[in-house]
Design a protein around this motif. Structure first.
Motif, PDB file in Angstrom:
ATOM      1  N   TYR A  54       1.450  -0.215 -12.573  1.00 49.17           N
ATOM      2  CA  TYR A  54       0.952   1.149 -12.743  1.00 49.17           C
ATOM      3  C   TYR A  54       2.061   2.076 -13.253  1.00 49.17           C
ATOM      4  CZ  TYR A  54       3.183   1.780  -8.150  1.00 49.17           C
ATOM      5  OH  TYR A  54       4.083   1.813  -7.105  1.00 49.17           O
ATOM      6  N   PRO A  55       1.691   3.203 -13.864  1.00 47.71           N
ATOM      7  CA  PRO A  55       2.706   4.122 -14.399  1.00 47.71           C
ATOM      8  C   PRO A  55       3.665   4.598 -13.313  1.00 47.71           C
ATOM      9  CG  PRO A  55       0.494   4.746 -15.102  1.00 47.71           C
ATOM     10  CD  PRO A  55       0.318   3.680 -14.074  1.00 47.71           C
ATOM     11  N   THR A 168      -4.007   0.592  -8.422  1.00 49.69           N
ATOM     12  CA  THR A 168      -2.593   0.488  -8.791  1.00 49.69           C
ATOM     13  C   THR A 168      -2.023  -0.901  -8.527  1.00 49.69           C
ATOM     14  OG1 THR A 168      -2.055   1.435  -6.619  1.00 49.69           O
ATOM     15  CG2 THR A 168      -2.061   2.939  -8.509  1.00 49.69           C
ATOM     16  N   GLY A 169      -2.563  -1.610  -7.542  1.00 52.39           N
ATOM     17  CA  GLY A 169      -2.029  -2.925  -7.194  1.00 52.39           C
ATOM     18  C   GLY A 169      -2.539  -4.056  -8.063  1.00 52.39           C
ATOM     19  N   SER A 170      -3.451  -3.762  -9.007  1.00 52.10           N
ATOM     20  CA  SER A 170      -3.945  -4.782  -9.926  1.00 52.10           C
ATOM     21  C   SER A 170      -4.144  -4.130 -11.287  1.00 52.10           C
ATOM     22  CB  SER A 170      -5.264  -5.363  -9.415  1.00 52.10           C
ATOM     23  OG  SER A 170      -5.693  -6.433 -10.228  1.00 52.10           O
ATOM     24  N   TRP A 171      -3.033  -3.718 -11.865  1.00 54.67           N
ATOM     25  CA  TRP A 171      -3.045  -2.898 -13.083  1.00 54.67           C
ATOM     26  C   TRP A 171      -3.145  -3.773 -14.321  1.00 54.67           C
ATOM     27  CZ3 TRP A 171      -3.708   2.157 -12.576  1.00 54.67           C
ATOM     28  CH2 TRP A 171      -3.586   2.973 -13.707  1.00 54.67           C
ATOM     29  N   GLY A 189      -0.131   7.638  -1.279  1.00 49.34           N
ATOM     30  CA  GLY A 189       0.898   6.778  -0.721  1.00 49.34           C
ATOM     31  C   GLY A 189       1.957   6.517  -1.776  1.00 49.34           C
ATOM     32  N   SER A 190       2.689   5.423  -1.634  1.00 50.94           N
ATOM     33  CA  SER A 190       3.806   5.151  -2.533  1.00 50.94           C
ATOM     34  C   SER A 190       3.375   5.070  -3.989  1.00 50.94           C
ATOM     35  CB  SER A 190       4.504   3.848  -2.128  1.00 50.94           C
ATOM     36  OG  SER A 190       5.608   3.591  -2.969  1.00 50.94           O
ATOM     37  N   SER A 191       2.295   4.319  -4.273  1.00 52.02           N
ATOM     38  CA  SER A 191       1.889   4.161  -5.674  1.00 52.02           C
ATOM     39  C   SER A 191       1.337   5.463  -6.237  1.00 52.02           C
ATOM     40  CB  SER A 191       0.874   3.025  -5.821  1.00 52.02           C
ATOM     41  OG  SER A 191      -0.305   3.290  -5.079  1.00 52.02           O
ATOM     42  N   GLY A 192       0.674   6.258  -5.407  1.00 53.09           N
ATOM     43  CA  GLY A 192       0.196   7.552  -5.866  1.00 53.09           C
ATOM     44  C   GLY A 192       1.335   8.500  -6.172  1.00 53.09           C
ATOM     45  N   ILE A 193       2.311   8.557  -5.261  1.00 53.99           N
ATOM     46  CA  ILE A 193       3.480   9.426  -5.435  1.00 53.99           C
ATOM     47  C   ILE A 193       4.216   9.094  -6.731  1.00 53.99           C
ATOM     48  CG2 ILE A 193       5.779   9.948  -4.490  1.00 53.99           C
ATOM     49  CD1 ILE A 193       3.601  11.232  -2.840  1.00 53.99           C
ATOM     50  N   GLN A 194       4.298   7.799  -7.053  1.00 53.03           N
ATOM     51  CA  GLN A 194       5.022   7.384  -8.253  1.00 53.03           C
ATOM     52  C   GLN A 194       4.212   7.601  -9.525  1.00 53.03           C
ATOM     53  OE1 GLN A 194       6.147   3.291  -7.423  1.00 53.03           O
ATOM     54  NE2 GLN A 194       8.065   3.917  -6.483  1.00 53.03           N
ATOM     55  N   ALA A 382      -5.186   4.763  -5.808  1.00 53.17           N
ATOM     56  CA  ALA A 382      -3.844   4.503  -5.274  1.00 53.17           C
ATOM     57  C   ALA A 382      -3.989   4.420  -3.756  1.00 53.17           C
ATOM     58  CB  ALA A 382      -2.889   5.618  -5.680  1.00 53.17           C
ATOM     59  N   THR A 383      -4.855   3.509  -3.327  1.00 55.40           N
ATOM     60  CA  THR A 383      -5.320   3.469  -1.941  1.00 55.40           C
ATOM     61  C   THR A 383      -4.678   2.368  -1.117  1.00 55.40           C
ATOM     62  OG1 THR A 383      -7.260   2.322  -2.856  1.00 55.40           O
ATOM     63  CG2 THR A 383      -7.508   4.638  -2.311  1.00 55.40           C
ATOM     64  N   GLY A 384      -3.602   1.813  -1.616  1.00 58.38           N
ATOM     65  CA  GLY A 384      -2.805   0.909  -0.795  1.00 58.38           C
ATOM     66  C   GLY A 384      -3.367  -0.492  -0.672  1.00 58.38           C
ATOM     67  N   PHE A 385      -2.985  -1.146   0.422  1.00 57.23           N
ATOM     68  CA  PHE A 385      -3.216  -2.577   0.576  1.00 57.23           C
ATOM     69  C   PHE A 385      -3.712  -2.914   1.982  1.00 57.23           C
ATOM     70  CE2 PHE A 385       0.025  -1.838  -2.563  1.00 57.23           C
ATOM     71  CZ  PHE A 385      -0.306  -2.699  -3.596  1.00 57.23           C
ATOM     72  N   ASP A 386      -4.373  -4.048   2.060  1.00 52.19           N
ATOM     73  CA  ASP A 386      -4.664  -4.653   3.358  1.00 52.19           C
ATOM     74  C   ASP A 386      -3.400  -5.434   3.720  1.00 52.19           C
ATOM     75  OD1 ASP A 386      -5.594  -5.936   5.574  1.00 52.19           O
ATOM     76  OD2 ASP A 386      -7.362  -6.800   4.637  1.00 52.19           O
ATOM     77  N   ALA A 387      -2.453  -4.709   4.328  1.00 55.81           N
ATOM     78  CA  ALA A 387      -1.078  -5.204   4.448  1.00 55.81           C
ATOM     79  C   ALA A 387      -0.938  -6.335   5.467  1.00 55.81           C
ATOM     80  CB  ALA A 387      -0.152  -4.048   4.836  1.00 55.81           C
TER      81      ALA A 387
END
Length: 542
Positions: A54-55, A168-171, A189-194, A382-387
């Motif tokens: 992701y960007p 974002t996790g599968s761009w 979260g992190s991917s949204g912030i970036q 940008a909703t994160g992961f099932d961590a």
């Protein structure tokens, strides 16, 4: 090591070709002479850095320690371009490693492991893939990452949306063009912030849908000071890395051993300002010793960051939406940004608080909240992961007596040292739940696990031990210890993916080990020195 009946196809099957899978393959094959087969879902190496394109995707560990340390030549030869490396550069590095050490010949790409079953009569694992492979191996080793299973929220109407949408996790590998588009980003979260600052520069209009305001620290990325690298790091690389290996977070930095409550207000502000000016992971890592343990100390740093947000963002109404007040700094993943808050001063950016106006549905033309309808050409989740556990549960992993891992972990993951779980002999997890993993510099944690697991397998070979399984009492004690160490920290004061709180219905269990990488390394070494205490070793067929 001998097995009764037909010998296995491989000594070990490794799942995943990111940092963990590549490192495990190289160690077992090149140093220990074992036959290894790696299966990778993607068509190339990289793991997290293969999928997260992701960007603005960037690492939040400093580049000169976000790397493999097994080769002195590799450390000296590779030059990072910046303080915090971006996704393309990390992927380039991992491709270089794969080529340099001829790792691809033992990796089968475009192949997803669908099931793994422990065969009790032979003490082997039978692994099946979506490409029709069915192979056996004495050891099953997972290198699947802690945050590699993307979480697309179940929002009514997503299938009806007529525009483009991405997670974002599968761009996509091809460029996504935001020019002239009305774009929604859901999640901060992190991917949204970036990604938000980068998308804002390209899109005609950007709407950010925020549930939780975030504390975030400027990266101060710039470029790596070549003089610093050439004169201080490369000649002393082993000492630098060794300091990182035994530190709490896997970084070669020194924490301030003073309490934030014992110094004067002026001294406290001086320390915070110095950390803010340096930016990145060092802001928290070098700060006062009690920030992560004492709420009163933490409040001083939290308010410092809130004041910085007030200084950066011009619109008072937007400022109020952006101020994190319901959780302390560091209770969620510490975030590092480049121009994040400044982005909200742009005329083409708006912030929508979905705590007060929740998303009701996605419509063919956009998003409808409780208060308003919006039209968009593109939606970015940008909703994160099932961590920690999500990727494990995408495979049908079954251990002794046909017990599935999903059943075993139905009340939350239970492991011994984050390395093994009872009922699943000869299965090892690299940075599994119950290890420092996501609370540390990942390559440092990964290499510690790789070397520890490989040393254990060699110990088994020398002793002609056929299978190994975590002892139930050891597992119970370790789970209790993980929770005991986490209880007094700030981590327990927020709904975070560390607790699985971002996934509806997921058990609320704190998953990583917060005792620090150095302490964890010490405990693992003690276990090995005591003849792998806490593991049941069996030389015969079960």
């Amino acid at each position: 090591m001998t097995n009764l009946g037909k010998p296995p196809d491989f000594d070990a099957v490794v799942i995943g070709a990111g940092f963990a899978g590549l490192g495990m393959l190289r160690r077992l094959r090149d140093e220990d002479g074992m036959s290894v087969q790696v299966y990778e879902t993607g068509d190339g190496v990289g793991g997290t850095w293969y999928w997260n394109r992701y960007p603005g995707a960037r690492c939040d560990s400093e580049s000169y320690v976000y790397c493999f340390s097994f080769s002195k030549e590799l450390l000296q030869d590779w030059d990072w371009s910046g303080k915090y490396p971006e996704q393309p550069e990390i992927l380039s590095y991992l491709n270089h490693v794969a080529d340099r050490f001829d790792l691809r010949r033992n990796i089968q790409f475009n192949t997803r492991v669908t099931s793994a079953r422990y065969l009790e009569d032979t003490s082997l694992w039978e692994v099946e893939t979506d490409q029709g492979d069915r192979v056996t191996a004495q050891f099953l080793i997972t290198g699947i990452g802690c945050i590699s299973s993307g979480n697309v929220p179940d929002i009514k109407g997503l299938d009806s949306f007529q525009g483009e949408w991405y997670h974002t996790g599968s761009w996509p590998h091809e460029k996504v063009d935001f020019a002239g588009k009305r774009v929604a980003v859901i999640g901060t979260g992190s991917s949204g912030i970036q990604s938000i600052p980068v998308i804002a520069e390209q899109a005609a209009h950007l709407s950010v849908f925020q549930r939780t305001p975030q504390y975030t620290v400027p990266a101060r990325h710039g470029t790596v000071d070549r003089k610093f690298i050439e004169e201080q790091i490369k000649p002393n690389y082993e000492a630098v890395l060794n300091k990182a290996r035994w530190s709490a977070g896997g970084f070669p930095i020194d924490r301030d051993e003073r309490s934030a409550l014992e110094v004067t207000e002026a001294e406290r502000m001086e320390s915070f300002e110095a950390g803010w000016a340096e930016g990145g992971i060092r802001f928290l890592g070098t700060s006062f010793k009690d920030i992560s343990m004492d709420r009163r100390a933490n409040d001083t740093m939290s308010e410092f960051i809130r004041n910085k947000i007030r200084e950066m963002v011009k619109d008072p109404e937007t400022v109020e939406k952006l101020l994190p007040t319901d959780h302390p700094f560091g209770s969620k993943r510490p975030l590092i940004d480049t121009n994040y808050f400044d982005t909200y001063n742009r005329e083409n950016v708006e912030l929508i608080d979905i705590r007060h106006s929740p998303i009701q549905e996605i419509t063919p033309k956009g998003i409808r909240t409780e208060d308003q309808e919006f039209e968009f050409d593109m939606i970015v989740f940008a909703t994160g992961f099932d961590a920690m556990t999500g990727t494990y549960f995408k495979m049908d992993i079954r251990g002794r007596n046909g017990l599935s891992l999903k059943e075993k972990w139905s009340e939350g993951p239970k492991t011994y040292l984050g390395l093994q779980t009872v009922g699943f002999p000869n299965m090892f997890m690299i940075t599994g739940p119950g290890s420092p993993s996501v609370l540390s510099n990942m390559p440092m944690s990964i290499e510690q696990h790789i070397d520890w697991i490989a040393d254990f397998l060699q110990y088994m070979r020398r002793g002609e031990i056929n299978s190994v399984e975590a002892d139930e009492n050891a597992e119970t004690a370790w789970v209790a210890h993980v929770n005991e160490v986490a209880e007094p920290t700030m981590y327990m004061l927020a709904d975070s993916w560390y607790l699985g709180a971002n996934i509806p219905g997921k058990p609320r269990v704190f998953m990583p080990y917060v005792g620090g990488l150095g302490n964890y390394r010490r405990k693992c070494n003690e276990v090995a020195d005591n003849g792998y205490e806490g593991f049941i070793l069996d030389a015969g067929r079960r």
